[in-house]
Design an enzyme around this catalytic site. Structure first.
Site, short mmCIF file in Angstrom:
data_model
loop_
_atom_site.label_atom_id
_atom_site.label_comp_id
_atom_site.label_asym_id
_atom_site.label_seq_id
_atom_site.Cartn_x
_atom_site.Cartn_y
_atom_site.Cartn_z
N LYS A 122 11.03 -7.58 -27.93
CA LYS A 122 9.65 -7.09 -28.11
C LYS A 122 8.62 -7.99 -27.45
O LYS A 122 7.55 -7.53 -27.05
CB LYS A 122 9.34 -6.90 -29.60
CG LYS A 122 10.13 -5.75 -30.19
CD LYS A 122 9.53 -5.18 -31.45
CE LYS A 122 10.27 -3.90 -31.82
NZ LYS A 122 9.83 -3.27 -33.03
N LYS A 206 18.20 2.01 -27.12
CA LYS A 206 18.07 2.80 -28.35
C LYS A 206 16.84 3.69 -28.29
O LYS A 206 15.86 3.36 -27.62
CB LYS A 206 18.05 1.89 -29.58
CG LYS A 206 16.74 1.23 -29.88
CD LYS A 206 16.70 0.69 -31.31
CE LYS A 206 15.28 0.18 -31.59
NZ LYS A 206 14.71 0.57 -32.84
N LYS A 209 10.26 4.23 -30.80
CA LYS A 209 8.87 4.70 -30.81
C LYS A 209 8.10 4.14 -29.63
O LYS A 209 7.18 4.75 -29.13
CB LYS A 209 8.14 4.16 -32.05
CG LYS A 209 8.58 4.66 -33.37
CD LYS A 209 7.67 4.04 -34.44
CE LYS A 209 8.33 4.04 -35.78
NZ LYS A 209 8.55 2.69 -36.33
N1 AQP Z 1 17.48 4.61 -32.40
C1 AQP Z 1 17.69 4.41 -33.70
N2 AQP Z 1 18.83 4.86 -34.28
C2 AQP Z 1 19.04 4.68 -35.60
N3 AQP Z 1 18.15 4.08 -36.43
C3 AQP Z 1 17.00 3.62 -35.89
N4 AQP Z 1 15.91 3.00 -36.41
C4 AQP Z 1 15.01 2.78 -35.44
N5 AQP Z 1 15.46 3.24 -34.27
C5 AQP Z 1 16.70 3.77 -34.51
C6 AQP Z 1 15.78 2.66 -37.83
O1 AQP Z 1 14.57 3.22 -38.32
C7 AQP Z 1 14.07 2.36 -39.34
C8 AQP Z 1 12.61 2.11 -39.13
O2 AQP Z 1 12.38 1.42 -37.96
P1 AQP Z 1 11.01 0.62 -37.79
O3 AQP Z 1 9.87 1.50 -37.94
O4 AQP Z 1 11.01 -0.56 -38.67
O5 AQP Z 1 11.02 0.18 -36.31
P2 AQP Z 1 12.09 -0.30 -35.33
O6 AQP Z 1 13.39 -0.65 -35.95
O7 AQP Z 1 11.48 -1.36 -34.52
O8 AQP Z 1 12.40 1.01 -34.51
P3 AQP Z 1 11.55 1.96 -33.59
O9 AQP Z 1 11.23 3.17 -34.38
O10 AQP Z 1 12.30 2.23 -32.37
O11 AQP Z 1 10.23 1.23 -33.22
P4 AQP Z 1 9.93 0.27 -31.99
O12 AQP Z 1 9.84 1.11 -30.78
O13 AQP Z 1 8.62 -0.31 -32.37
O14 AQP Z 1 11.06 -0.71 -31.90
C9 AQP Z 1 14.92 1.09 -39.33
O15 AQP Z 1 15.86 1.17 -40.38
C10 AQP Z 1 15.60 1.16 -38.01
O16 AQP Z 1 16.85 0.50 -38.04
#
Ligand code: AQP
Length: 344
Positions: A122, A206, A209
Site C-alpha cells: 500500500k 487480488k 477496492k
Molecule cells: N479479493 C478478496 N478476496 C477475498 N476476500 C477479500 N477481502 C478483501 N479483498 C478480498 C476481505 O474483505 C475484508 C474487508 O477488507 P478491508 O475493507 O479491510 O480492505 P482490504 O483487505 O484492504 O481489501 P480491499 O477491499 O481490496 O481494499 P483495498 O483496495 O483498500 O486493499 C477483509 O476480511 C479482507 O480479507
C-alpha cells in the site's frame, strides 16, 4: 525445571471482524468476509464493526466518510447480519480501540511491523510519505480484536499475516505482564471458497477496492448489465475448461472464474469443473454472469432500500456502539490495571 506451555485462554468463543469504509464493496469482500459474518452470528457471539479509523490511514474525504460508513452497514444488513443478533458498530464510536492500540504500540516490535507485506504494497515506492497510521495499522487491528477477547476472526486470505501479528501481540502481552491466558490467541477463519478472489483483469492480483480499473471487480452495487459486461470482458485464455483442478494450476484467470462460480453457488471448484469440463469460456461466462446476477442482485437491491433510510442505519449503529462500549469497558479496565496505570 520443565518448560511448560503457559495456560491457554479459557474464556468463551467470540467472533470479531470488520471492513473499511474506503470505497465500493466488491465480490471479494462479500465472499471473503460478509457471507461468513452472517453465518457465524448464529453460532457464536459476534461483533462486526465498520473500520473508519483504519480507513483514514489513507486520505478520506470528510464529507463522504459518514456516508461510506452507512453504506458498509447497509451491505452488512443486506448480506444477512441481524443487528439484534450481532453487535454492529462504527469503530470510532468506541474510543477504547484507540486506547488499547496505544498500549499495543508499546508491546509490538518494529521488526514485526517491518515484515508486513500489506504496508509494503500500500505504501508502494513512497514509503516515507505514508501516514504513520498506515504503518501501525496491524497494531490497531490487534486492539480491535483483543479489546473483545475475540477468539475467531473471519477474514479473506490477505489478512492472514495481520492475524499472526495479533497473536504475537497477545502472547507478548500475556508473557511480559505475567498474565498467562489473559488474552486469547485468535484464529483467522479463512477457510472455504471465496477466501481469495482475484482481479477480473489479472489473475495474479487480488480483487481490490483500490484497483484503478473498475472492470477488475464486481461491485455489490453494480447492476445486472454491468455485472454481465465485466464478466464478458474478464481476462481468460482460449483453452476449454479441464476436468480437474490440477490442470488449472497455470491458468490463474480461469481458476479464479471457476472459484467465483463455486463460491457463489456454494459448491467446490471440482464440482464446477465436473459440470463444465470441455466447454469454452463462450459457454461458461454467460452462465457465470447469470449466477452472479441472481446472487448479487438481491443484495444490491436490499442495500439500496436500506440506504434510502439513513436514520434507521444510524439507529442500528448507535445501538451497536453502546453495546460494544459496554463489552469493551471491563476488558480495558483490567488492561489498565495490568499495565499499572494510575487510578486503575
Ligand atoms: N479479493 C478478496 N478476496 C477475498 N476476500 C477479500 N477481502 C478483501 N479483498 C478480498 C476481505 O474483505 C475484508 C474487508 O477488507 P478491508 O475493507 O479491510 O480492505 P482490504 O483487505 O484492504 O481489501 P480491499 O477491499 O481490496 O481494499 P483495498 O483496495 O483498500 O486493499 C477483509 O476480511 C479482507 O480479507
Amino acid at each position: 525445571m520443565t518448560d511448560q506451555a503457559p495456560p491457554a485462554y479459557s474464556g468463551p468463543r467470540r467472533v470479531l471482524s470488520g471492513v473499511q469504509p474506503s470505497g465500493a464493496l466488491h465480490l471479494g469482500n462479500y465472499l471473503g468476509a460478509l457471507v461468513k459474518f452472517a453465518r457465524l452470528q448464529h453460532e457464536v457471539e459476534t461483533f462486526i464493526f465498520v473500520a473508519d479509523m483504519h480507513a483514514i490511514t489513507v486520505w478520506q474525504d470528510p464529507k463522504l466518510l459518514a456516508g461510506q460508513v452507512r453504506e458498509i452497514t447497509a451491505a452488512y444488513l443486506a448480506s444477512g447480519l441481524d443487528p439484534k443478533v450481532a453487535t454492529i458498530f462504527p469503530q470510532s464510536a468506541v474510543p477504547q480501540h484507540a486506547e488499547l492500540a496505544w498500549i499495543f504500540n508499546c508491546v509490538a516490535r518494529l521488526g514485526w511491523l517491518d515484515r508486513m507485506t500489506q504496508f509494503k504494497e500500500k505504501s508502494g515506492k513512497h514509503k516515507e510519505r505514508s501516514s504513520v497510521g498506515l504503518y501501525t495499522y496491524p497494531v490497531l487491528q490487534a486492539a480491535d480484536i483483543l479489546l473483545y477477547k475475540a477468539t475467531e476472526v473471519p477474514v479473506g486470505d490477505d489478512q492472514r499475516q495481520h492475524l499472526e501479528l495479533t497473536r504475537d501481540v497477545a502472547a507478548k502481552f500475556n508473557h511480559d505482564f505475567e498474565v498467562p491466558g489473559f488474552f486469547p490467541l485468535p484464529e483467522a477463519l479463512t477457510q472455504g471458497p471465496g477466501a481469495r478472489i482475484m482481479s477480473l483483469r489479472d489473475g495474479s492480483a487480488k480483487m481490490s477496492k483500490s484497483d484503478p480499473s473498475d472492470n477488475s471487480r464486481l461491485n455489490l452495487l453494480d447492476d445486472a448489465d454491468a455485472i454481465a459486461q465485466k464478466i464478458r470482458k474478464a481476462k481468460t485464455d482460449p483453452e476449454p475448461l479441464p476436468a480437474t483442478l490440477e490442470e488449472l494450476k497455470d491458468r490463474p484467470e480461469a481458476e479464479n472464474l471457476v472459484g467465483v462460480y463455486a463460491a457463489l453457488d456454494g459448491r467446490t471448484s471440482e464440482a464446477v469443473l465436473a459440470e463444465f469440463a470441455g466447454q469454452g469460456f463462450g459457454a461458461f461466462k454467460p452462465r457465470l454472469a447469470d449466477l452472479a446476477v441472481a446472487k448479487l442482485g438481491p443484495v444490491s437491491e436490499e442495500m439500496r432500500r436500506l440506504m434510502a433510510d439513513p436514520g434507521e442505519i444510524d439507529r442500528v449503529l448507535a445501538d451497536g456502539a453502546e453495546r460494544a462500549r459496554a463489552a469493551a469497558a471491563p476488558i480495558l479496565a483490567e488492561v489498565r490495571k495490568i499495565v499499572g496505570f494510575w487510578g486503575a
